[in-house]
Design a protein around this motif. Sequence first.
Motif, PDB file in Angstrom:
ATOM      1  N   ILE A   1      -2.768 -21.006 -22.363  1.00  0.00           N
ATOM      2  CA  ILE A   1      -3.524 -20.002 -22.143  1.00  0.00           C
ATOM      3  C   ILE A   1      -3.394 -19.299 -20.813  1.00  0.00           C
ATOM      4  CG2 ILE A   1      -6.063 -19.951 -21.971  1.00  0.00           C
ATOM      5  CD1 ILE A   1      -6.053 -22.240 -24.125  1.00  0.00           C
ATOM      6  N   GLY A   2      -3.264 -20.147 -19.805  1.00  0.00           N
ATOM      7  CA  GLY A   2      -2.909 -19.570 -18.370  1.00  0.00           C
ATOM      8  C   GLY A   2      -1.969 -18.414 -18.288  1.00  0.00           C
ATOM      9  N   VAL A   3      -0.834 -19.002 -18.540  1.00  0.00           N
ATOM     10  CA  VAL A   3       0.338 -18.017 -18.417  1.00  0.00           C
ATOM     11  C   VAL A   3       0.056 -16.521 -19.076  1.00  0.00           C
ATOM     12  CG1 VAL A   3       2.928 -17.502 -18.691  1.00  0.00           C
ATOM     13  CG2 VAL A   3       1.987 -19.704 -17.809  1.00  0.00           C
ATOM     14  N   PRO A   4      -0.343 -16.477 -20.290  1.00  0.00           N
ATOM     15  CA  PRO A   4      -0.664 -15.062 -20.737  1.00  0.00           C
ATOM     16  C   PRO A   4      -1.843 -14.356 -20.169  1.00  0.00           C
ATOM     17  CG  PRO A   4      -0.307 -16.616 -22.456  1.00  0.00           C
ATOM     18  CD  PRO A   4      -0.385 -17.418 -21.386  1.00  0.00           C
ATOM     19  N   LEU A   5      -2.609 -15.157 -19.509  1.00  0.00           N
ATOM     20  CA  LEU A   5      -3.873 -14.540 -18.733  1.00  0.00           C
ATOM     21  C   LEU A   5      -3.527 -14.116 -17.490  1.00  0.00           C
ATOM     22  CD1 LEU A   5      -6.802 -17.270 -19.363  1.00  0.00           C
ATOM     23  CD2 LEU A   5      -6.768 -14.726 -20.269  1.00  0.00           C
ATOM     24  N   LEU A   6      -2.422 -14.807 -17.001  1.00  0.00           N
ATOM     25  CA  LEU A   6      -1.930 -14.234 -15.522  1.00  0.00           C
ATOM     26  C   LEU A   6      -0.951 -13.037 -15.870  1.00  0.00           C
ATOM     27  CD1 LEU A   6      -0.790 -17.807 -14.242  1.00  0.00           C
ATOM     28  CD2 LEU A   6      -2.301 -16.286 -13.029  1.00  0.00           C
ATOM     29  N   GLY A   7      -0.368 -12.866 -16.952  1.00  0.00           N
ATOM     30  CA  GLY A   7       0.606 -11.850 -17.245  1.00  0.00           C
ATOM     31  C   GLY A   7      -0.282 -10.495 -17.338  1.00  0.00           C
TER      32      GLY A   7
ATOM     33  N   SER B   1       2.977  -8.150 -25.904  1.00  0.00           N
ATOM     34  CA  SER B   1       2.669  -8.295 -27.291  1.00  0.00           C
ATOM     35  C   SER B   1       2.542  -9.599 -27.419  1.00  0.00           C
ATOM     36  CB  SER B   1       3.261  -7.425 -28.230  1.00  0.00           C
ATOM     37  OG  SER B   1       3.057  -6.126 -27.882  1.00  0.00           O
ATOM     38  N   PHE B   2       3.710 -10.131 -27.414  1.00  0.00           N
ATOM     39  CA  PHE B   2       3.985 -11.693 -27.843  1.00  0.00           C
ATOM     40  C   PHE B   2       3.076 -12.564 -26.920  1.00  0.00           C
ATOM     41  CE2 PHE B   2       7.880 -12.421 -30.663  1.00  0.00           C
ATOM     42  CZ  PHE B   2       7.804 -11.269 -31.130  1.00  0.00           C
ATOM     43  N   GLY B   3       3.148 -12.186 -25.622  1.00  0.00           N
ATOM     44  CA  GLY B   3       2.032 -13.085 -24.847  1.00  0.00           C
ATOM     45  C   GLY B   3       0.767 -12.971 -24.991  1.00  0.00           C
ATOM     46  N   ILE B   4       0.236 -11.820 -25.394  1.00  0.00           N
ATOM     47  CA  ILE B   4      -1.240 -11.851 -25.710  1.00  0.00           C
ATOM     48  C   ILE B   4      -1.442 -12.445 -27.335  1.00  0.00           C
ATOM     49  CG2 ILE B   4      -3.022 -10.297 -26.583  1.00  0.00           C
ATOM     50  CD1 ILE B   4      -2.711 -10.558 -23.603  1.00  0.00           C
ATOM     51  N   THR B   5      -0.445 -12.466 -27.883  1.00  0.00           N
ATOM     52  CA  THR B   5      -0.550 -13.090 -29.351  1.00  0.00           C
ATOM     53  C   THR B   5      -0.491 -14.568 -29.106  1.00  0.00           C
ATOM     54  OG1 THR B   5       0.666 -11.345 -30.391  1.00  0.00           O
ATOM     55  CG2 THR B   5       0.479 -13.496 -31.566  1.00  0.00           C
ATOM     56  N   VAL B   6       0.351 -15.062 -28.184  1.00  0.00           N
ATOM     57  CA  VAL B   6       0.280 -16.662 -27.916  1.00  0.00           C
ATOM     58  C   VAL B   6      -1.037 -17.055 -27.468  1.00  0.00           C
ATOM     59  CG1 VAL B   6       1.326 -18.468 -26.329  1.00  0.00           C
ATOM     60  CG2 VAL B   6       2.853 -16.814 -27.747  1.00  0.00           C
ATOM     61  N   LEU B   7      -1.646 -15.981 -26.394  1.00  0.00           N
ATOM     62  CA  LEU B   7      -2.925 -16.452 -26.071  1.00  0.00           C
ATOM     63  C   LEU B   7      -3.971 -16.503 -27.080  1.00  0.00           C
ATOM     64  CD1 LEU B   7      -5.064 -16.733 -23.670  1.00  0.00           C
ATOM     65  CD2 LEU B   7      -5.036 -14.060 -23.871  1.00  0.00           C
ATOM     66  N   ILE B   8      -3.864 -15.846 -28.011  1.00  0.00           N
ATOM     67  CA  ILE B   8      -4.912 -15.841 -29.146  1.00  0.00           C
ATOM     68  C   ILE B   8      -4.716 -16.750 -29.955  1.00  0.00           C
ATOM     69  CG2 ILE B   8      -5.561 -14.450 -30.941  1.00  0.00           C
ATOM     70  CD1 ILE B   8      -5.166 -11.979 -29.682  1.00  0.00           C
ATOM     71  N   LEU B   9      -3.601 -17.062 -30.465  1.00  0.00           N
ATOM     72  CA  LEU B   9      -3.103 -18.212 -31.321  1.00  0.00           C
ATOM     73  C   LEU B   9      -3.344 -19.504 -30.579  1.00  0.00           C
ATOM     74  CD1 LEU B   9       0.051 -17.063 -32.998  1.00  0.00           C
ATOM     75  CD2 LEU B   9      -2.206 -17.216 -33.811  1.00  0.00           C
ATOM     76  N   SER B  10      -3.148 -19.717 -29.206  1.00  0.00           N
ATOM     77  CA  SER B  10      -3.331 -20.952 -28.603  1.00  0.00           C
ATOM     78  C   SER B  10      -4.966 -21.125 -28.437  1.00  0.00           C
ATOM     79  CB  SER B  10      -2.933 -20.750 -27.208  1.00  0.00           C
ATOM     80  OG  SER B  10      -1.294 -20.688 -27.270  1.00  0.00           O
ATOM     81  N   LEU B  11      -5.756 -20.090 -28.204  1.00  0.00           N
ATOM     82  CA  LEU B  11      -7.292 -20.360 -28.320  1.00  0.00           C
ATOM     83  C   LEU B  11      -7.746 -20.828 -29.607  1.00  0.00           C
ATOM     84  CD1 LEU B  11      -8.077 -17.334 -25.972  1.00  0.00           C
ATOM     85  CD2 LEU B  11      -8.522 -19.670 -25.469  1.00  0.00           C
TER      86      LEU B  11
END
Length: 187
Positions: free
Chosen positions: A100-106, A52-62
Motif C-alpha cells: 500500500i505504501g510504496v504505490p502511494l509514495l510513487g 499503471s501496475f503500481g496503482i493496480t497493486v495499490l487497489i488490489l492490496s486495499l
Amino acid sequence: MATPLSNDRYSRVAIALHWAIALMILSLIVFGFLMTQEWMPQRFTIYQWHKSFGITVLILSLFRLIWRLGHKPPPLSADMKKWELSAAKVTHVGFYVLMIGVPLLGWAMVSASRLPIENKLFFLIPLPDMPGVPSSDAMTDRLKLLHEIGAKLILFLFVLHVGGALKHHFVAKDGTLARMIPALRRK
C-alpha cells in the motif's frame, strides 16, 4: 517431517489476489529496473506501465486487506517454532504496509514532479495528482528515495517469503504451499 496441515486452504479470492499482486510486483521490479536504464528504448512507455501496475497493486492490496479482515486465513502449522510464527507475521504485515505504501509514495512522487507529464493508467484513465502534495524538486527527490527504499524492502520480503514457502514445501513437508497453490493439494 512436520505434521501435515488439514486440507484448509485459502479462498479462491485470496489465492487470485495473492498471485495477481505477486506477478504485478515482479513486473514492477523489472519495469523499475528497465525504466532507469539510459540504453532502454521506450523508457517513457515503461514508466507508464510501471505507474499503471503500481496503482493496480495499490487497489488490489486495499481490496485484499479488506478481504483478509473479513475472512480468516487457514491456521499455520502447529509445528512451527515461535520465531517462525513471528517471522511469518512480520513478513505479512510488512507486505501489506509496503504493497500500500510504496504505490502511494510513487503516486505522491509523480504528483510532486514539475515535469508536465500527463499520467494515464493503461494509457486510458487519467491519474490526477495526489491532493496536498506540493510540487517541488526537493519533494520529488525525497519521495523517490523513499519509493526506492520501499521497493528494495519489498524485494527483500519477497525473497524471504518465497524461501519460507519453499522450506515448508521441501523441508517441513507440511502442506503450507499447497494451501496457496491448489494444484499441489494432497490427494
